[in-house]
Enzyme design. Structure first.
Site, PDB file in Angstrom:
ATOM      1  N   LYS A   1      25.835   1.302 -18.428  1.00 37.97           N
ATOM      2  CA  LYS A   1      24.388   0.987 -18.465  1.00 37.97           C
ATOM      3  C   LYS A   1      23.511   1.910 -19.143  1.00 37.97           C
ATOM      4  O   LYS A   1      22.386   1.294 -19.492  1.00 37.97           O
ATOM      5  CB  LYS A   1      23.639   0.581 -17.218  1.00 37.97           C
ATOM      6  CG  LYS A   1      24.811  -1.004 -16.764  1.00 37.97           C
ATOM      7  CD  LYS A   1      24.504  -1.795 -18.257  1.00 37.97           C
ATOM      8  CE  LYS A   1      25.489  -3.337 -18.025  1.00 37.97           C
ATOM      9  NZ  LYS A   1      25.186  -4.376 -19.581  1.00 37.97           N
TER      10      LYS A   1
ATOM     11  N   TYR B   1      30.695   1.909 -14.264  1.00 39.19           N
ATOM     12  CA  TYR B   1      29.848   0.886 -14.687  1.00 39.19           C
ATOM     13  C   TYR B   1      27.939   1.269 -14.764  1.00 39.19           C
ATOM     14  O   TYR B   1      27.707   1.054 -16.275  1.00 39.19           O
ATOM     15  CB  TYR B   1      29.581   0.547 -13.798  1.00 39.19           C
ATOM     16  CG  TYR B   1      28.569  -1.373 -14.238  1.00 39.19           C
ATOM     17  CD1 TYR B   1      29.098  -2.755 -14.957  1.00 39.19           C
ATOM     18  CD2 TYR B   1      27.799  -0.937 -13.549  1.00 39.19           C
ATOM     19  CE1 TYR B   1      27.748  -3.264 -15.175  1.00 39.19           C
ATOM     20  CE2 TYR B   1      26.522  -2.450 -13.897  1.00 39.19           C
ATOM     21  CZ  TYR B   1      26.952  -3.420 -14.954  1.00 39.19           C
ATOM     22  OH  TYR B   1      25.413  -4.665 -14.821  1.00 39.19           O
TER      23      TYR B   1
ATOM     24  N   VAL C   1      21.923 -10.664  -8.800  1.00 37.83           N
ATOM     25  CA  VAL C   1      21.821 -11.942  -8.803  1.00 37.83           C
ATOM     26  C   VAL C   1      22.713 -12.266  -7.768  1.00 37.83           C
ATOM     27  O   VAL C   1      23.963 -12.099  -9.069  1.00 37.83           O
ATOM     28  CB  VAL C   1      20.212 -12.900 -10.111  1.00 37.83           C
ATOM     29  CG1 VAL C   1      18.492 -12.237  -9.744  1.00 37.83           C
ATOM     30  CG2 VAL C   1      20.841 -12.205 -11.214  1.00 37.83           C
TER      31      VAL C   1
END
Length: 243
Positions: free
Chosen positions: A144, A140, A171
């Site tokens: 990114k 991941y 979040v």
């Protein structure tokens, strides 16, 4: 009023950003990976213009999604929000890296391009040699970093478009988990601001934002030779050239 297309807007930050932009009076087109999720998205954001269906894990589906976007005309902003986390390496590469590349190449140039990255990109590596044999190799964090490489390359090549990336923070969404420590509202307000505002502060390009402020990032993203190798590798894998 701006016309805005948001990938991965059936739930999470994409749907929240869509709702906020619609509330501001903008015309928003949603995206979902299948028809069922598309119906659910429209039920949650009934004032969206429509929802487009396309599975970003599939290159042909992604190409067809670009065609559907172009059939609706030009857009003022495209938010590349779609992303996956707890998935095998091939899906991570397809959804997080190759899909935004394909859509950037094929969708008519908008006035603004916004890419969702992550602070996890700072520990990422390009690993371009593994794009065609990705099992167990691409993470991941790597994808990114790819997003930021793409953002930087497009900003350099398309001076007539405002191109920026951002970190939404950790979040409490389905991806982030209930225990995520940061404010959910802060997770989508930067992309809403970049896409929908006429503020002079958004008329910039090649920046990496966190909570509406430019912040530092992995310096690999500024390596022009690496950017070019990244674009060439994506071209080789997808058969789609960046122009």
């Amino acid at each position: 009023m701006a016309r805005i297309f948001i990938t991965g807007s059936a739930d999470g930050l994409g749907l929240l950003a869509a709702g906020a932009l619609i509330a501001q009076g903008h015309q928003v087109v949603l995206h979902a990976r299948n028809k069922e999720r598309g119906r659910e998205a429209l039920a949650k954001a009934p004032d969206a213009q429509t929802v487009l269906i396309g599975d970003l894990a599939n290159i042909e589906d992604t190409i067809q999604l670009a065609e559907k976007v172009n059939a609706l005309g030009s857009f003022d902003a495209v938010i590349h929000n779609a992303g996956v986390y707890y998935y095998p390496a091939p899906e991570l590469l397809a959804v997080n890296t190759l899909a935004p590349y394909i859509l950037t190449c094929l969708i008519k140039k908008p006035k603004k391009l916004i890419y969702i990255s992550s602070d996890m990109h700072e520990s990422g590596h390009a690993k371009l040699e593994y794009f065609d044999k990705v099992i167990g190799k691409i993470t991941y964090s790597d994808t990114k970093l790819h997003v930021l490489l793409l953002c930087k390359a497009v900003a350099r090549k398309w001076p007539d478009v405002y191109v920026n990336a951002l970190n939404p923070g950790w979040v409490p969404t389905k991806m982030g988990g209930r225990g995520a420590p940061e404010d959910l509202n802060k997770g989508y307000e930067t992309q809403v601001w970049l896409a929908g505002s006429s503020d002079e502060k958004v008329k910039v390009s090649g920046n990496y934002f966190y909570h509406k402020k430019p912040v530092s990032y992995n310096p690999q993203a500024d390596d022009v030779l690496l950017q070019e190798r990244f674009l060439s590798t994506c071209d080789k894998i997808t058969g789609i050239s960046f122009s």
